[in-house]
Design a protein around this motif. Structure first.
Motif: not given
Ligand SMILES: [Zn+2]
Length: 381
Positions: A334-336, A353-360
């Motif tokens: 799960t992305c933070l 590394e989030c595929v939706s928003c790019g958060y890593s």
């Molecule tokens: Zn994300």
């Protein structure tokens, strides 16, 4: 609140005492192994297991028989205690709530020598009286708190030890901190906290493994039960003891530190036993990736997460804190930032590394924060 603690000291023994101690330990091992063997047979034949009520009756009969009358040389309480623990071990291993408990094993002369007095003993400063054995002094390096409930005498790596288990009633403690923390355990890092703190693993076992293997090979070359064999065996036992002590020291330091700083600790409810289930598979269904999996197994067992969790649990109980175990589902995916769930978020073992928003971020850190988040949700319910 009642708390139990154990205090372990080295026993001062002379050569003439030790033969009696070995005899007591031997008798206890004998009744354990004998009852275990008959219970194993019962399990195999789908018959009922004999628990303490039955086995203690067997013990009385054995003592009266010509063949096993040597059991009379031992005090009856340690013998009964040994049968009680066997009964307990059987109950625990069939208990679904305790997945870590295994089927009881045979005791080996070279691995375990111990016996327990549930009563009848006396403790006077640094001296202990054991029924039928007499007075022994021990190296008291710390004070004993609470009421002694039982004493266990054990032999390890050339020395005898006494472990005094006590019970005391204390006022319900209030934890000095008010914070809550999530912990993610892993292979590369022993543990990662949601505060960003990382605990590096102690791969003592890995380093010492080669040494151990070498010593084992030397042992295999020696003639069994010769003096050289016995010396080598002691050497190996000392090495094992060293590894076990370093591991316990590491786990104690890590758990004390976390328990001191956080009132609520959230962990993943990992079934360590499932993770480390034999990689060999069954006779007709060979396990996949035997080699890779056994390497992983070694690390898992080496890390001692099960022991770590137990330590955190009792240390939190003593300090008025708590431990919460949560379902590990999706905690690593799960992305933070945007809460998007996908297994593609985890590009490598170490990177998220989030595929939706790019958060890593570091994958273990993300795991720890998610564990904390789930913990918060669960507490709010
Ligand atoms: Zn994300």
């Amino acid at each position: 609140m009642k708390i139990q603690k154990a205090f372990k000291f080295r026993l001062n023994t002379k050569r003439k005492d030790t033969s009696k101690l070995f005899q007591f330990a031997g008798c206890c091992r004998f009744v354990w192994n004998k009852c275990l063997a008959s219970n194993k047979l019962a399990v195999k034949n789908k018959q009922k297991i004999a628990y303490y009520q039955e086995t203690s009756f067997w013990l009385t009969l054995w003592k009266q028989s010509e063949e096993y009358k040597f059991l009379k040389d031992c005090h009856s309480q340690p013998l009964q205690q040994s049968l009680k623990s066997l009964g307990r071990a059987f109950k625990d291993c069939f208990d679904k709530k305790q997945p870590l408990k295994k089927f009881p094993r045979f005791k080996n002369k070279y691995k375990s020598s111990s016996f327990t007095f549930p009563q009848g003993f006396k403790i006077n400063n640094n001296q202990v009286y054991l029924p039928k054995l007499g007075w022994f002094s021990f190296r008291k390096h710390r004070s004993i708190q609470g009421n002694p409930k039982n004493v266990t005498i054990s032999y390890k790596s050339g020395h005898w030890y006494i472990s005094i288990q006590t019970e005391q009633t204390v006022a319900t403690p209030i934890h000095q901190s008010k914070t809550m923390v999530g912990i993610d355990v892993g292979i590369a890092n022993f543990a990662t906290l949601s505060t960003g703190e990382v605990i590096k693993p102690l791969n003592q076992f890995r380093k010492l493994e080669n040494k151990l293997a070498r010593e084992q090979r030397t042992l295999a070359r020696r003639k069994k039960l010769s003096n050289g064999w016995k010396n080598q065996k002691t050497k190996i036992q000392r090495l094992h003891a060293f590894i076990a002590n370093s591991k316990s020291d590491f786990l104690h330091k890590a758990s004390t530190n976390i328990s001191k700083n956080h009132a609520m600790i959230v962990l993943e409810d990992l079934k360590v036993r499932n993770l480390s289930k034999s990689a060999k598979g069954t006779a007709d269904n060979h396990g996949k990736n035997v080699k890779a999996k056994s390497g992983l197994n070694k690390s898992i067992l080496d890390q001692g997460w099960g022991m770590f969790r137990q330590m955190l649990e009792y240390k939190q109980r003593w300090s008025g804190g708590d431990v919460l175990a949560i379902n590990p589902r999706n905690t690593s995916r799960t992305c933070l930032s945007c809460s998007h769930v996908s297994k593609d978020n985890r590009t490598t073992q170490a990177k998220f590394e989030c595929v939706s928003c790019g958060y890593s971020a570091n994958a273990d850190y993300v795991g720890a924060c998610n564990i904390l988040r789930v913990g918060h949700t669960q507490l709010a319910c």
